[in-house]
Design a protein around this motif. Structure first.
Motif, short mmCIF file in Angstrom:
data_model
loop_
_atom_site.label_atom_id
_atom_site.label_comp_id
_atom_site.label_asym_id
_atom_site.label_seq_id
_atom_site.Cartn_x
_atom_site.Cartn_y
_atom_site.Cartn_z
N GLY A 47 0.83 -1.19 0.00
CA GLY A 47 0.00 0.00 0.00
C GLY A 47 0.87 1.25 0.00
N ILE A 48 0.31 2.35 -0.47
CA ILE A 48 1.09 3.58 -0.52
C ILE A 48 0.43 4.67 0.32
CG2 ILE A 48 1.99 3.09 -2.82
CD1 ILE A 48 0.09 5.58 -3.60
N THR A 49 1.25 5.60 0.76
CA THR A 49 0.80 6.80 1.44
C THR A 49 1.38 7.97 0.68
OG1 THR A 49 0.84 5.65 3.56
CG2 THR A 49 0.79 8.06 3.62
N LEU A 50 0.55 8.93 0.32
CA LEU A 50 1.05 10.08 -0.41
C LEU A 50 1.95 10.92 0.50
CD1 LEU A 50 -2.14 11.21 -2.37
CD2 LEU A 50 -0.18 9.93 -3.21
N PRO A 51 3.08 11.38 -0.04
CA PRO A 51 4.00 12.18 0.77
C PRO A 51 3.52 13.63 0.85
CG PRO A 51 4.84 11.99 -1.44
CD PRO A 51 3.58 11.15 -1.38
N SER A 79 10.59 12.40 -0.23
CA SER A 79 9.50 11.49 -0.61
C SER A 79 10.01 10.13 -1.05
CB SER A 79 8.69 12.10 -1.76
OG SER A 79 9.46 12.11 -2.95
N ARG A 90 9.61 4.59 -4.75
CA ARG A 90 8.56 5.60 -4.84
C ARG A 90 9.17 6.97 -4.59
NH1 ARG A 90 6.23 1.12 -2.51
NH2 ARG A 90 4.59 0.23 -3.80
N TYR A 119 0.97 7.47 -9.28
CA TYR A 119 -0.06 7.32 -8.26
C TYR A 119 -0.92 8.58 -8.11
CZ TYR A 119 2.82 3.37 -6.73
OH TYR A 119 3.54 2.21 -6.69
N PRO A 130 -4.86 11.91 -6.06
CA PRO A 130 -4.59 10.51 -6.42
C PRO A 130 -5.37 10.09 -7.67
CG PRO A 130 -5.43 10.69 -4.17
CD PRO A 130 -5.54 12.03 -4.79
#
Length: 188
Positions: A47-51, A79, A90, A119, A130
């Protein structure tokens, strides 16, 4: 004549032979072998988290081998991460035109499959928006997206172990030591 007709079934049998049909000379297919993955294991993206949105003071410019391109390319080191389970690099990418306008995106790159994914895109309000269903895209060797090739070949991925990225600290170091060229220099 009868002898010639007798050879025809033999020739047809040789042409249709499964062993000959599998041989594909002059076809360069990328290897799907992954020495670091056990047989039967499947890759799964973490899973990703936006910086945080990038700040100008944090951006590191990197060189791109694309003669004639008027654009400048930057990565936000704050990031930049390398996924411990999925090995995806990423990062926030900033592409700046000569006019000063910028495209900001948060992306991922896979060394092993030569793919990248966007993303999210930056908005004019200093936030990321996103994408609803981002897809992995194959990295092309030339053209307007050749910076992905350069990120993979020169900055993110180990040249002797193509399927494995450098760690984040080494990637930042590699980005920081590249030669800088102004857009009006002879190299662009």
């Amino acid at each position: 004549m009868p002898r010639t007709l007798g050879l025809l079934p033999l020739l047809l049998a040789l042409i249709a032979s499964p062993s000959l049909a599998r041989e594909r000379p002059f076809v360069d297919e990328p290897s799907t072998e992954r020495p670091d993955v056990e047989e039967g294991a499947f890759w799964s993206e973490a899973g990703i988290t936006l910086p945080a949105y990038p700040q100008d003071a944090d951006l590191v410019e990197f060189s791109v081998d694309n003669p004639g391109s008027p654009f400048r390319y930057f990565i936000d080191p704050k990031s930049l991460t390398v996924g411990s389970t999925d090995q995806v690099v990423r990062y926030t990418l900033v592409v700046q035109a000569p006019s000063g306008s910028r495209n900001v995106s948060f992306e991922g790159l896979r060394c092993d499959t030569r793919e990248y994914k966007t993303y999210a895109f930056g908005t004019g309000k200093g936030r990321f928006r996103p994408l609803t269903a981002p897809q992995w895209e194959h990295i092309k060797s030339s053209g307007p997206y050749s910076h992905y090739r350069d990120l993979r070949e020169f900055y993110f991925c180990q040249p002797n172990v193509r399927y494995r990225p450098y760690d984040a600290a080494e990637i930042v170091r590699r980005l920081s030591i590249t030669p800088r060229h102004s857009p009006d220099s002879d190299l662009f």
